[in-house]
Design a protein around this motif. Structure first.
Motif, short mmCIF file in Angstrom:
data_model
loop_
_atom_site.label_atom_id
_atom_site.label_comp_id
_atom_site.label_asym_id
_atom_site.label_seq_id
_atom_site.Cartn_x
_atom_site.Cartn_y
_atom_site.Cartn_z
N SER A 23 1.96 -5.16 -6.91
CA SER A 23 3.65 -4.70 -6.83
C SER A 23 3.97 -5.62 -5.76
O SER A 23 4.98 -5.67 -5.39
CB SER A 23 4.51 -2.66 -7.66
N GLY A 24 2.95 -4.80 -4.96
CA GLY A 24 3.45 -5.80 -3.73
C GLY A 24 3.46 -6.91 -3.56
O GLY A 24 4.21 -7.56 -2.89
N ILE A 25 2.57 -8.00 -3.96
CA ILE A 25 2.86 -8.82 -4.23
C ILE A 25 4.02 -9.48 -4.95
O ILE A 25 4.53 -10.24 -4.56
CB ILE A 25 1.63 -9.16 -5.18
N PHE A 26 4.42 -8.57 -5.59
CA PHE A 26 5.68 -9.15 -6.63
C PHE A 26 7.28 -9.09 -5.74
O PHE A 26 7.87 -9.90 -5.53
CB PHE A 26 6.29 -8.67 -7.98
N LEU A 27 6.56 -7.73 -4.95
CA LEU A 27 7.97 -7.25 -3.95
C LEU A 27 7.86 -9.11 -3.05
O LEU A 27 9.17 -8.93 -2.30
CB LEU A 27 7.81 -6.53 -3.01
N ALA A 48 9.20 -2.06 1.02
CA ALA A 48 8.39 -0.95 0.11
C ALA A 48 7.07 -1.93 -0.17
O ALA A 48 6.05 -1.65 -0.58
CB ALA A 48 9.15 -1.75 -0.89
N VAL A 49 6.90 -3.21 0.37
CA VAL A 49 5.63 -4.11 0.26
C VAL A 49 4.48 -3.41 1.40
O VAL A 49 4.23 -3.13 0.73
CB VAL A 49 5.58 -4.93 0.33
N ALA A 50 5.10 -2.70 2.33
CA ALA A 50 3.69 -1.62 3.38
C ALA A 50 3.41 -0.10 3.11
O ALA A 50 2.09 0.06 2.52
CB ALA A 50 4.83 -0.95 4.86
N VAL A 51 4.73 0.48 1.58
CA VAL A 51 3.89 1.43 1.13
C VAL A 51 2.77 0.68 0.20
O VAL A 51 2.38 1.91 -0.41
CB VAL A 51 5.44 1.96 0.71
N THR A 52 3.47 -0.20 -0.85
CA THR A 52 2.20 -0.94 -1.90
C THR A 52 1.47 -1.51 -1.60
O THR A 52 -0.08 -0.84 -1.83
CB THR A 52 3.06 -1.90 -2.48
N THR A 53 1.50 -1.27 0.07
CA THR A 53 -0.01 -2.11 0.62
C THR A 53 -0.99 -0.41 0.91
O THR A 53 -1.99 -0.12 0.62
CB THR A 53 0.27 -2.47 1.98
N LEU A 54 -0.60 0.29 1.38
CA LEU A 54 -1.19 1.29 1.46
C LEU A 54 -1.41 2.41 0.41
O LEU A 54 -2.86 3.02 0.87
CB LEU A 54 0.48 3.01 2.25
N LEU A 55 -0.09 2.10 -1.04
CA LEU A 55 -1.69 3.25 -2.15
C LEU A 55 -2.71 2.12 -2.43
O LEU A 55 -3.04 2.40 -3.34
CB LEU A 55 -0.19 2.60 -2.98
#
Length: 140
Positions: free
Chosen positions: A71-75, A28-35
Motif C-alpha cells: 500500500s505504501g509503494i502504491f501511494l 499516509a506513506v509514512a503511516v504505511t511504512t510504520l505499520l
C-alpha cells in the motif's frame, strides 16, 4: 446568449491544476511504512518465541506487513505521478512556475516507502511544496 461574461482561458488565466490532490495524501506513506515495520517485527517476534507459537498472530502480522508495504509503494507512486503532473501543469504559470527538481522529492518519497529514513527528507520537502503552492496560487 451573452458570452462576454464568460472567463477566457489565456496565459494569465490558466485552468488551475487539481493534481495536487494526489500529492496531499503523502503522509499516509509514512503511516504505511510504520505499520509494515510493526507487522514484520511482530511476525519475527511471534515466530521466534519459545514454546507454542501463536499462529493467528503470526499470520495477522504477516498480512499486515505485506499489505502495508505494498500500500505504501502504491501511494508513493500515486504521489510521485501526481507531483510530476502538477509540476508540468504549473510549468508556464505567471504566479508560480515550480522547478522540475521538485520531482526528486517524490522519488525520495518512493524510496522512503522502502527505506524509512528517506522519509525524514521527503515529508518536509513535500510539506513545503504544498505550502508554497498554496502560498503562491491559493487553494485551487
Amino acid at each position: 446568449m451573452d458570452t462576454a461574461a464568460w472567463p477566457t482561458l489565456t496565459a494569465r488565466n490558466p485552468v488551475p491544476s487539481s493534481w495536487w490532490y494526489g500529492v496531499a495524501p503523502f503522509p499516509a506513506v509514512a503511516v504505511t511504512t510504520l505499520l509494515a515495520r510493526f507487522g514484520s517485527r511482530t511476525f519475527v517476534a511471534v515466530s521466534s518465541s519459545s514454546g507454542e507459537p501463536n499462529v493467528a498472530a503470526g499470520i495477522a502480522s504477516f498480512v499486515l506487513a505485506v499489505a502495508s508495504f505494498w500500500s505504501g509503494i502504491f501511494l508513493a507512486l500515486v504521489v510521485l505521478g501526481c507531483l510530476l503532473a502538477d509540476v508540468r501543469a504549473l510549468g508556464d504559470g505567471e504566479e508560480w512556475s515550480p522547478s522540475v527538481a521538485w520531482v526528486f522529492a517524490g522519488v525520495t518519497h518512493l524510496g522512503g516507502a522502502v527505506f524509512a529514513p528517506l522519509l525524514l527528507v521527503s515529508v518536509p520537502a513535500l510539506s513545503y511544496y504544498l505550502y508554497r503552492r498554496h502560498d503562491r496560487l491559493g487553494s485551487g
